[in-house]
Design a protein around this motif. Structure first.
Motif, PDB file in Angstrom:
ATOM      1  N   PHE A 226      27.528  81.648  65.777  1.00  0.00           N
ATOM      2  CA  PHE A 226      28.192  81.582  64.476  1.00  0.00           C
ATOM      3  C   PHE A 226      27.435  80.641  63.538  1.00  0.00           C
ATOM      4  O   PHE A 226      26.968  79.570  63.934  1.00  0.00           O
ATOM      5  N   SER A 227      27.298  81.051  62.283  1.00  0.00           N
ATOM      6  CA  SER A 227      26.668  80.264  61.214  1.00  0.00           C
ATOM      7  C   SER A 227      25.227  79.856  61.527  1.00  0.00           C
ATOM      8  O   SER A 227      24.738  78.850  61.030  1.00  0.00           O
ATOM      9  N   ALA A 228      24.534  80.651  62.337  1.00  0.00           N
ATOM     10  CA  ALA A 228      23.157  80.322  62.709  1.00  0.00           C
ATOM     11  C   ALA A 228      22.138  81.348  62.229  1.00  0.00           C
ATOM     12  O   ALA A 228      20.943  81.121  62.347  1.00  0.00           O
ATOM     13  N   ASN A 229      22.599  82.495  61.698  1.00  0.00           N
ATOM     14  CA  ASN A 229      21.690  83.551  61.231  1.00  0.00           C
ATOM     15  C   ASN A 229      20.733  83.987  62.344  1.00  0.00           C
ATOM     16  O   ASN A 229      19.512  84.032  62.160  1.00  0.00           O
ATOM     17  N   HIS A 230      21.331  84.342  63.495  1.00  0.00           N
ATOM     18  CA  HIS A 230      20.558  84.810  64.630  1.00  0.00           C
ATOM     19  C   HIS A 230      20.798  86.289  64.918  1.00  0.00           C
ATOM     20  O   HIS A 230      20.513  86.747  66.031  1.00  0.00           O
ATOM     21  N   PRO A 386      26.261  88.425  76.338  1.00  0.00           N
ATOM     22  CA  PRO A 386      27.195  87.314  76.079  1.00  0.00           C
ATOM     23  C   PRO A 386      28.449  87.386  76.917  1.00  0.00           C
ATOM     24  O   PRO A 386      29.289  86.477  76.856  1.00  0.00           O
ATOM     25  N   GLY A 387      28.597  88.461  77.693  1.00  0.00           N
ATOM     26  CA  GLY A 387      29.744  88.553  78.594  1.00  0.00           C
ATOM     27  C   GLY A 387      30.571  89.806  78.437  1.00  0.00           C
ATOM     28  O   GLY A 387      31.379  90.123  79.316  1.00  0.00           O
ATOM     29  N   ASP A 388      30.382  90.552  77.333  1.00  0.00           N
ATOM     30  CA  ASP A 388      31.190  91.757  77.147  1.00  0.00           C
ATOM     31  C   ASP A 388      30.442  93.022  77.550  1.00  0.00           C
ATOM     32  O   ASP A 388      30.998  94.123  77.450  1.00  0.00           O
ATOM     33  N   HIS A 389      29.189  92.897  77.957  1.00  0.00           N
ATOM     34  CA  HIS A 389      28.356  94.004  78.441  1.00  0.00           C
ATOM     35  C   HIS A 389      28.062  95.050  77.366  1.00  0.00           C
ATOM     36  O   HIS A 389      27.684  96.179  77.696  1.00  0.00           O
ATOM     37  N   LEU A 390      28.188  94.647  76.110  1.00  0.00           N
ATOM     38  CA  LEU A 390      27.955  95.575  75.001  1.00  0.00           C
ATOM     39  C   LEU A 390      27.081  94.951  73.919  1.00  0.00           C
ATOM     40  O   LEU A 390      26.144  95.583  73.419  1.00  0.00           O
ATOM     41  N   HIS A 391      27.396  93.708  73.567  1.00  0.00           N
ATOM     42  CA  HIS A 391      26.682  93.037  72.481  1.00  0.00           C
ATOM     43  C   HIS A 391      25.588  92.138  73.050  1.00  0.00           C
ATOM     44  O   HIS A 391      25.329  92.169  74.256  1.00  0.00           O
ATOM     45  N   PHE A 392      24.978  91.325  72.160  1.00  0.00           N
ATOM     46  CA  PHE A 392      23.830  90.532  72.591  1.00  0.00           C
ATOM     47  C   PHE A 392      23.963  89.082  72.144  1.00  0.00           C
ATOM     48  O   PHE A 392      24.434  88.804  71.037  1.00  0.00           O
ATOM     49  N   ASP A 393      23.520  88.169  73.029  1.00  0.00           N
ATOM     50  CA  ASP A 393      23.445  86.772  72.653  1.00  0.00           C
ATOM     51  C   ASP A 393      22.178  86.555  71.828  1.00  0.00           C
ATOM     52  O   ASP A 393      21.468  87.506  71.494  1.00  0.00           O
ATOM     53  N   ASP A 394      21.873  85.297  71.509  1.00  0.00           N
ATOM     54  CA  ASP A 394      20.734  85.020  70.643  1.00  0.00           C
ATOM     55  C   ASP A 394      19.420  85.512  71.249  1.00  0.00           C
ATOM     56  O   ASP A 394      18.551  86.035  70.534  1.00  0.00           O
ATOM     57  N   ALA A 395      19.270  85.352  72.566  1.00  0.00           N
ATOM     58  CA  ALA A 395      18.040  85.821  73.211  1.00  0.00           C
ATOM     59  C   ALA A 395      17.932  87.339  73.136  1.00  0.00           C
ATOM     60  O   ALA A 395      16.843  87.890  72.915  1.00  0.00           O
ATOM     61  N   GLY A 396      19.046  88.019  73.318  1.00  0.00           N
ATOM     62  CA  GLY A 396      19.031  89.469  73.209  1.00  0.00           C
ATOM     63  C   GLY A 396      18.729  89.943  71.803  1.00  0.00           C
ATOM     64  O   GLY A 396      17.996  90.922  71.598  1.00  0.00           O
ATOM     65  N   ARG A 398      16.898  88.373  69.662  1.00  0.00           N
ATOM     66  CA  ARG A 398      15.467  88.182  69.453  1.00  0.00           C
ATOM     67  C   ARG A 398      14.680  89.310  70.124  1.00  0.00           C
ATOM     68  O   ARG A 398      13.682  89.808  69.571  1.00  0.00           O
ATOM     69  N   ALA A 399      15.103  89.728  71.309  1.00  0.00           N
ATOM     70  CA  ALA A 399      14.412  90.818  72.003  1.00  0.00           C
ATOM     71  C   ALA A 399      14.467  92.112  71.195  1.00  0.00           C
ATOM     72  O   ALA A 399      13.489  92.864  71.139  1.00  0.00           O
ATOM     73  N   LEU A 400      15.619  92.390  70.579  1.00  0.00           N
ATOM     74  CA  LEU A 400      15.719  93.584  69.740  1.00  0.00           C
ATOM     75  C   LEU A 400      14.761  93.490  68.557  1.00  0.00           C
ATOM     76  O   LEU A 400      14.019  94.436  68.269  1.00  0.00           O
ATOM     77  N   ALA A 401      14.782  92.353  67.859  1.00  0.00           N
ATOM     78  CA  ALA A 401      13.914  92.192  66.691  1.00  0.00           C
ATOM     79  C   ALA A 401      12.447  92.301  67.070  1.00  0.00           C
ATOM     80  O   ALA A 401      11.639  92.880  66.326  1.00  0.00           O
ATOM     81  N   ASP A 402      12.075  91.746  68.222  1.00  0.00           N
ATOM     82  CA  ASP A 402      10.678  91.772  68.646  1.00  0.00           C
ATOM     83  C   ASP A 402      10.217  93.168  69.047  1.00  0.00           C
ATOM     84  O   ASP A 402       9.007  93.417  69.135  1.00  0.00           O
ATOM     85  N   THR A 403      11.163  94.071  69.287  1.00  0.00           N
ATOM     86  CA  THR A 403      10.812  95.437  69.676  1.00  0.00           C
ATOM     87  C   THR A 403      10.286  96.254  68.496  1.00  0.00           C
ATOM     88  O   THR A 403       9.540  97.212  68.683  1.00  0.00           O
TER      89      THR A 403
END
Length: 417
Positions: A226-230, A386-396, A398-403
């Motif tokens: 939240f509020s981190a623009n990630h 992040p625990g819901d098996h659908l969305h992504f944490d900050d590392a995830g 970044r992985a999407l953006a780097d793709t």
């Protein structure tokens, strides 16, 4: 090549009207103004797609915090009453830089507060179904900075067009007009939504244009800090800012949590909102499409992958008609989520096979391959979950953006601006 606009031109009032519904019959609705500055001098730097409405906040000032992808020497702001049911009364709009290093503060950088106008008028009425863009505001805005865009609504104008999942602390002051308060002391309430503000453009950015990310909650940033623009579009903007200026693109996030390609629901469907949220945005040269998981796992669910394939064809055809390059993103795994079933997984994989090999898109970003667990390819890698098996944490994120291959976005030879 068109010559650059001199600064004195910005002092002339400008109002740009975006017709998303039949024009109002009231003669006094639109303030007068001269012809608009040609759009190609402007570049989109930020966007939030309307996702629905909430009750109005009469007599309140909403200080929206928005994060720029590109900088410039002037800004203009898009105020939306697109989903409203009656005219929206706006008492004032101000723009300022948020105090550096304080992502959860309503305070403005001293001396940066500017009042935006509409055809020279401070107050305006926006008909239902419309967006209105402010006159240019002279304010030097850095790339990767937070802007405070404050909207004061003096009365109850009915349902307020908003973006529900901002993942950003925004601020609320009630009572008197506090829009010009640099110190932010009156902003005692915090809200997690963006109200009325759906776009910001910058003038004079050294950039090739903008790219729009059309998507659902994954693009909207669900799961990130939240509020981190990630969000992954924020991470993509960081990558693009490292390129030479003539290859940079502004990044506009048209993600709406819960959105579908084919059906209305959480916001208009992707097909319905394509013109307003993508094709009409300023300086758009490319778009990335990551949407379809809610059609597959929702109720009713899409059981025939050809329905989504046909929708993608329509999206690409409409974008190509505007000279916009389209990158297709594969749908990411969601095994372990309560909505997962073997039949729905089969549809997801069939749609992804079409995205990869169907020859429809100008390029492909294989998000599925980048984030899936190689031992359980129907699931996200635990390091990205992040625990819901659908969305992504900050590392995830970044992985999407780097793709995304940046040359797919910046190699725009032959594409009409």
């Amino acid at each position: 090549m068109m010559r650059a606009i001199k600064v004195r031109h910005l002092l002339v009032p400008l109002v740009t009207v975006l017709a998303l519904a039949p024009p109002s019959s009231r003669a006094d609705t639109w303030p007068p103004g001269p012809p608009p500055v040609p759009a190609r001098h402007w570049t989109g730097t930020w966007e939030a797609a309307p996702s629905g409405t909430v009750p109005a906040l009469p007599g309140a000032s909403i200080r929206n915090v928005v994060h720029t992808s590109l900088g410039g020497t002037a800004v203009r702001v898009r105020i939306s009453n697109r989903l409203g049911t009656g005219p929206l009364r706006v008492g004032s709009v101000t723009v300022a830089l948020q105090r550096t290093g304080a992502p959860r503060s309503p305070d403005a950088v001293p001396g940066s507060m500017r009042t935006a106008t509409f055809g020279g008028a401070r107050a305006v009425r926006i008909p239902a179904g419309r967006d209105l863009v402010t006159d240019p505001v002279l304010l030097r805005v850095p790339a990767g900075a937070n802007l405070l865009v404050t909207v004061h609504t003096p009365g109850d104008s009915g349902p307020a067009t908003y973006h529900r999942s901002a993942l950003q602390a925004n601020f609320l002051a009630r009572g008197a007009d506090r829009a010009a308060d640099e110190r932010g002391g009156a902003y005692t309430d915090t809200v997690g939504n963006w109200y009325y503000v759906t776009g910001v453009d910058v003038l004079g950015a050294s950039a090739a244009g903008s790219v729009v990310a059309l998507g659902d909650s994954i693009t909207d940033g669900s799961g990130s800090t939240f509020s981190a623009n990630h969000r992954w579009p924020d991470r993509l903007a960081e990558r693009l800012r490292r390129l030479p200026s003539h290859r940079r693109l502004g990044v506009l996030n048209a993600g709406v949590a819960g959105n579908r390609v084919l059906r209305e629901g959480r916001g208009p469907s992707a097909l319905t909102r394509l013109d307003a949220d993508v094709l009409s945005r300023t300086g758009v040269r490319a778009m990335i499409v990551l949407e379809g998981i809610n059609d597959i796992k929702g109720i009713p669910s899409v059981t025939d992958p050809r329905a989504l394939e046909d929708a993608y064809r329509r999206i690409v055809a409409r974008a190509h008609a505007r000279g916009i390059r389209v990158i297709g993103a594969t749908i990411t795994p969601y095994g372990g989520h309560p909505a997962w079933t073997p039949d729905r997984e089969a549809v997801r994989r069939a749609v992804n096979a079409f995205v990869r090999t169907g020859g429809l898109f100008d390029a492909v970003a294989d998000f599925d391959a980048a984030v899936r667990d190689p031992d359980r390819p129907g699931r996200i890698l635990p390091a990205y979950d992040p625990g819901d098996h659908l969305h992504f944490d900050d590392a995830g994120m970044r992985a999407l953006a780097d793709t995304v291959d940046l040359t797919d976005l910046t190699d725009l030879t032959g594409v009409t601006p």
